[in-house]
Design a protein around this motif. Sequence first.
Motif, PDB file in Angstrom:
ATOM      1  N   UNK A 299       0.840  -1.204   0.000  1.00 16.90           N
ATOM      2  CA  UNK A 299       0.000   0.000   0.000  1.00 16.90           C
ATOM      3  C   UNK A 299       0.873   1.252   0.000  1.00 16.90           C
ATOM      4  N   UNK A 300       0.389   2.290  -0.667  1.00 18.66           N
ATOM      5  CA  UNK A 300       1.085   3.578  -0.610  1.00 18.66           C
ATOM      6  C   UNK A 300       0.936   4.162   0.790  1.00 18.66           C
ATOM      7  N   UNK A 301       1.961   4.889   1.223  1.00 21.09           N
ATOM      8  CA  UNK A 301       1.960   5.499   2.559  1.00 21.09           C
ATOM      9  C   UNK A 301       2.214   6.988   2.427  1.00 21.09           C
ATOM     10  N   UNK A 302       1.423   7.779   3.146  1.00 23.82           N
ATOM     11  CA  UNK A 302       1.669   9.214   3.190  1.00 23.82           C
ATOM     12  C   UNK A 302       2.749   9.505   4.217  1.00 23.82           C
ATOM     13  N   UNK A 303       3.947   9.868   3.765  1.00 24.50           N
ATOM     14  CA  UNK A 303       5.070  10.028   4.688  1.00 24.50           C
ATOM     15  C   UNK A 303       6.111  10.969   4.092  1.00 24.50           C
ATOM     16  N   UNK A 304       7.080  11.316   4.924  1.00 24.58           N
ATOM     17  CA  UNK A 304       8.253  12.052   4.453  1.00 24.58           C
ATOM     18  C   UNK A 304       9.242  11.017   3.921  1.00 24.58           C
ATOM     19  N   UNK A 305       9.606  11.142   2.661  1.00 27.37           N
ATOM     20  CA  UNK A 305      10.412  10.101   2.028  1.00 27.37           C
ATOM     21  C   UNK A 305      11.771   9.930   2.691  1.00 27.37           C
ATOM     22  N   UNK A 306      12.410  11.029   3.078  1.00 25.54           N
ATOM     23  CA  UNK A 306      13.739  10.946   3.688  1.00 25.54           C
ATOM     24  C   UNK A 306      13.682  10.196   5.016  1.00 25.54           C
ATOM     25  N   UNK A 307      12.709  10.558   5.868  1.00 22.27           N
ATOM     26  CA  UNK A 307      12.601   9.903   7.158  1.00 22.27           C
ATOM     27  C   UNK A 307      12.174   8.449   7.023  1.00 22.27           C
ATOM     28  N   UNK A 308      11.246   8.174   6.122  1.00 20.60           N
ATOM     29  CA  UNK A 308      10.826   6.797   5.906  1.00 20.60           C
ATOM     30  C   UNK A 308      11.984   5.955   5.398  1.00 20.60           C
ATOM     31  N   UNK A 309      12.782   6.524   4.509  1.00 22.83           N
ATOM     32  CA  UNK A 309      13.955   5.816   3.992  1.00 22.83           C
ATOM     33  C   UNK A 309      14.937   5.484   5.114  1.00 22.83           C
ATOM     34  N   UNK A 310      15.141   6.440   6.039  1.00 22.38           N
ATOM     35  CA  UNK A 310      16.031   6.193   7.177  1.00 22.38           C
ATOM     36  C   UNK A 310      15.487   5.075   8.065  1.00 22.38           C
ATOM     37  N   UNK A 311      14.182   5.071   8.287  1.00 21.35           N
ATOM     38  CA  UNK A 311      13.571   4.017   9.104  1.00 21.35           C
ATOM     39  C   UNK A 311      13.802   2.645   8.479  1.00 21.35           C
ATOM     40  N   UNK A 312      13.539   2.556   7.176  1.00 20.21           N
ATOM     41  CA  UNK A 312      13.710   1.275   6.488  1.00 20.21           C
ATOM     42  C   UNK A 312      15.169   0.841   6.519  1.00 20.21           C
ATOM     43  N   UNK A 313      16.078   1.760   6.252  1.00 22.61           N
ATOM     44  CA  UNK A 313      17.508   1.441   6.276  1.00 22.61           C
ATOM     45  C   UNK A 313      17.929   0.895   7.636  1.00 22.61           C
ATOM     46  N   UNK A 314      17.482   1.548   8.709  1.00 23.84           N
ATOM     47  CA  UNK A 314      17.871   1.116  10.058  1.00 23.84           C
ATOM     48  C   UNK A 314      17.335  -0.268  10.380  1.00 23.84           C
ATOM     49  N   UNK A 315      16.085  -0.523  10.033  1.00 23.36           N
ATOM     50  CA  UNK A 315      15.494  -1.817  10.353  1.00 23.36           C
ATOM     51  C   UNK A 315      16.100  -2.940   9.517  1.00 23.36           C
ATOM     52  N   UNK A 316      16.370  -2.664   8.232  1.00 24.28           N
ATOM     53  CA  UNK A 316      16.979  -3.691   7.379  1.00 24.28           C
ATOM     54  C   UNK A 316      18.417  -3.973   7.787  1.00 24.28           C
TER      55      UNK A 316
END
Length: 411
Positions: A299-316
């Motif tokens: 699903x598409x998510x309404x978010x800030x791309x930079x912060x979401x990218x950081x979240x994904x990077x940290x978890x992965x």
Amino acid sequence: MKSAAIPNNELARLNALDEYNILDTLAEQAYDQLTDLASSVCGTPIALISLIDEKRQWFKSHHGLDAQETPREIAFCAHAIHHDELFEIQDSRKDQRFHDNPLVTGPTQVIFYAGAPLVTPSGLRLGTLCVIDNKPSSLTALQKKQLIIIAQQVVTQLELRKAGRIQHDLLAQSRSLEQSLLLTKSLEAKNKELEQFVYTVSHDLKSPLVTINGFTSMLAKELSAHTTEKQKHRFQRILENLTHMGDLLTNLLELSRVMKAEISKAPIDLTTLIEQNWQRLITGYKEVEVELVLTKPLHAIGANQTLLSQCIDNLLSNAIRYRSAERDLTLKIHTEELEASVSLFISDNGIGIAKSDQKRAFNVFEQINPGQGTGIGLSLVKAAMEKHNGSVSLVSELGQGSCFELRFPKT
């Protein structure tokens, strides 16, 4: 003697009595004036404001009587609260309910009794305003009317007391709220100062750290022909710690930027974002056997791309860093949509986190499992989700793996 039955609404009646906070309080002029008036109007030597508690009748005011209370089972007033109108006993010696009552046969000699119920605005009878004589008597219609009016004034005093206590509590709550607001503003100011301090220190330390790292590397190479294995090991440890410190400062700067920044949100294509991040991330872990499973469509998510990218990077990267040595790593990613939110789930089959450690996993500098991390990654994820007015949660079992949920509100 016949004791009065327990009213059907006894629990509500006792709760109402408790709300007035009147039992066992000291004498007050306002109530004493009302019993004095009742005695005068009815021509009786005794007038009482009697409140029926669970096991006693207690007198808030006792004109002409020294007793402060009596057992409920012998109380005339316990009978009176069963009546909406004034309850009158002209000669208790001739009444089968009272003729052998200790209040009749004893020194008090309650021969005549008339009690007007104290009725709350909600219709509950708490007790009576009663008048007593040691000889037979009766009240005129006018006296009955006046006694009922005085009883209503007793209830008015009780209501004023309750209102005053509520007002006092509200004022206390208001002062407490004002103090909390002042404290909150002070803490917000301190937090901003702390954020600025962390940002400044982290930023200012980066440059000299790079210089120290460079000179140390050069020195290690220049002296390599003249150093012992032990000295080479020490140089290596210095460089490793410099690298760790550099990573720590970088993460602190990222955390500080997240906490300070105002964010803008837009619909994000999760599939593209995750695939791009994964390709960039996995190049640093070519030796790792790992399978990434995306349950499409995401699903598409309404978010800030930079912060979401950081979240994904940290978890992965955490999933790779804390993988199990007993099996190849499998990463699974899917989304779920609810009426008010969209959640991104990232799960792994790594070493997991014990339940006792899960609450502190998102604290700054907490390293639950030993490794090469700085203990800031999950704190950054939490801060980023708070910026989105969302949340991050963790479900994990030691030795089985972890699943992180990033929940984003739709508005």
